[in-house]
Motif scaffolding. Structure first.
Motif, short mmCIF file in Angstrom:
data_model
loop_
_atom_site.label_atom_id
_atom_site.label_comp_id
_atom_site.label_asym_id
_atom_site.label_seq_id
_atom_site.Cartn_x
_atom_site.Cartn_y
_atom_site.Cartn_z
N LYS A 2 0.84 -1.19 0.00
CA LYS A 2 0.00 0.00 0.00
C LYS A 2 0.88 1.25 0.00
O LYS A 2 1.83 1.33 0.78
N ASN A 202 -7.94 8.21 6.47
CA ASN A 202 -6.73 7.39 6.64
C ASN A 202 -7.02 5.90 6.38
O ASN A 202 -6.23 5.04 6.73
N ASP A 205 -5.09 2.20 4.61
CA ASP A 205 -4.34 1.13 5.29
C ASP A 205 -5.27 -0.07 5.50
O ASP A 205 -4.89 -1.23 5.31
N LYS A 260 -0.65 7.78 13.85
CA LYS A 260 -1.33 7.95 12.57
C LYS A 260 -0.77 7.03 11.48
O LYS A 260 -1.39 6.82 10.44
MG MG Z 1 -2.30 7.22 6.22
#
Ligand code: MG
Ligand code: ADP
Ligand code: ASP
Length: 366
Positions: A2, A202, A205, A260
């Motif tokens: 990723k 986010n 992931d 994060k």
């Molecule tokens: Mg990220």
């Protein structure tokens, strides 16, 4: 593998990522991509602008198009470039329609925001696939739209994957004898009603971990802009250092409590399938990164420190609580009813107070 927005921010980033992919030995590689750095924020901002003003979003959309086209022109040429920019133009027309609808009613429903925000991943996946196809026609060039695969059920605590449906769609979308590089959109998914949704900010992931599980990947690499999981947020603590090895539990604890570098839900699907995860730096691929897998629990003490901002403490106290059974039950039952998720709990031994930490924006409701 990723690649996050920080690995796909500009032309040099795309070139670096393509070099990393070119050096991969495996016959089958799945590449999950985020939007170009800052793109999701820019798209979400269009929806905010549309809520405030009838046509303030036009310039913003234009600027997004300029950024995309400039990057595409430096990487890709010929008919492929024309097709890529045409596809962008069609998407821009659709986005404009959604934004006009938002501007008319002066409010952006979640669904509309999800649709607008999700374009960043579609654009970066298309662009990377086109670039890889041009660099190495026999290997690259396929892109997979995650909305045709990842099916989720949205709950108050975030999305949960409907595994059977997702696996069936994955098997349809990616043939068992697939060979080469598949570029897959992160972040976006479809809900049980067949409508577009996202896995939350986010969330690429998490997409990567879902695709790792669906494809029975041997391992998952999450490429970002730091050398690995660090002992603290490097933006706040300059002397933070890379943690070479973590257990799933340790990584999960750090992710849930604010690191994060990995989205908190990421580790679920990989733990289930015992897939090792490596966090690596696309700007420094020579560094081995941090390895996350099952193993002996750490014996060398504290591995990392994290912090979550914007939290509120709620204190329930009073002499009437001493020795009264069921107070905690009523407190947490009430919070559940109100849809408030509690991050931390402490109870004094005298039982006369219970203190909880909740997200600041839920404090009033709590
Ligand atoms: Mg990220
Ligand atoms: P990406 O675009 O690759 O998903 P993110 O910005 O989402 O990247 O996550 C990477 C960032 O997370 C790093 O640049 C770093 O500043 C921040 N970060 C916060 N806590 C940590 C930590 N404990 N270890 C590593 N990075 C951290
Ligand atoms: N592009 C999305 C975001 O900015 C998802 C991601 O980067 O993981 O939140």
């Amino acid at each position: 593998h990723k690649f996050g927005g920080s690995s796909l921010a500009n032309v040099e980033c795309f070139e670096r990522v393509a070099n990393i992919i070119a050096s991969m030995q495996s016959e089958n590689v799945g590449i999950v991509v985020s939007a170009m750095g800052g793109m999701t924020d820019a798209l979400l901002n269009l929806a905010i602008l549309a809520e405030q003003d009838d046509d303030a979003f036009i310039d913003g959309l234009h600027a997004i198009g300029e950024r995309y086209a400039c990057t595409a022109r430096d990487l890709i040429d010929g008919d492929t470039l024309v097709e890529l920019l045409d596809a962008w133009g069609r998407d821009a027309d659709d986005i404009r329609d959604v934004l006009k609808a938002i501007a008319l009613v002066k409010s952006a429903p979640q669904r509309s925001r999800d649709v607008v925000a999700g374009y960043g991943e579609i654009w970066s996946a298309r662009m990377l696939a086109a670039y890889l196809g041009q660099q190495s026609p026999q290997r690259g060039g396929t892109w997979v739209d995650a909305r045709k695969v990842v099916t989720v059920h949205q709950t108050e605590l975030g999305p949960t994957v409907l595994w059977d449906a997702s696996q069936a769609k994955f098997d349809d979308e990616v043939p068992a004898d697939f060979a080469g590089v598949a570029v897959i959109t992160g972040f976006i998914a479809t809900d049980a009603d067949g409508l577009q949704t996202t896995l939350g900010r986010n969330g690429s992931d998490y997409s990567a971990a879902i695709f790792a599980a669906l494809s029975k990947a041997a391992d998952l690499s999450i490429w970002t802009d730091v050398d690995g999981v660090m002992s603290a947020d490097p933006r706040r603590v300059p002397e933070a250092r890379v943690i070479d090895q973590l257990t799933y539990n340790e990584a999960m604890e750090l992710a849930y409590f604010g690191a994060k570098v990995i989205h908190p839900q990421t580790l679920g699907p990989v733990v289930e399938n015992a897939i090792p995860v490596v966090i690596r730096n696309s700007h420094n691929p020579a560094h081995p990164g941090s390895r996350i897998e099952t193993g002996a629990e750490s014996i060398d003490g504290i591995k990392g420190i994290t912090a979550i901002g914007d939290m509120a403490l709620v204190n329930l106290e009073g002499a009437g609580m001493i020795g009264v059974p069921g107070t905690a039950d009523r407190l947490f039952g009430a919070l559940k009813e109100a849809g408030v998720s509690v991050t931390l709990i402490s109870q004094a031994s005298s039982e006369h107070s219970i203190c909880i930490a909740v997200p600041d924006d839920l404090a009033e409701r709590a």
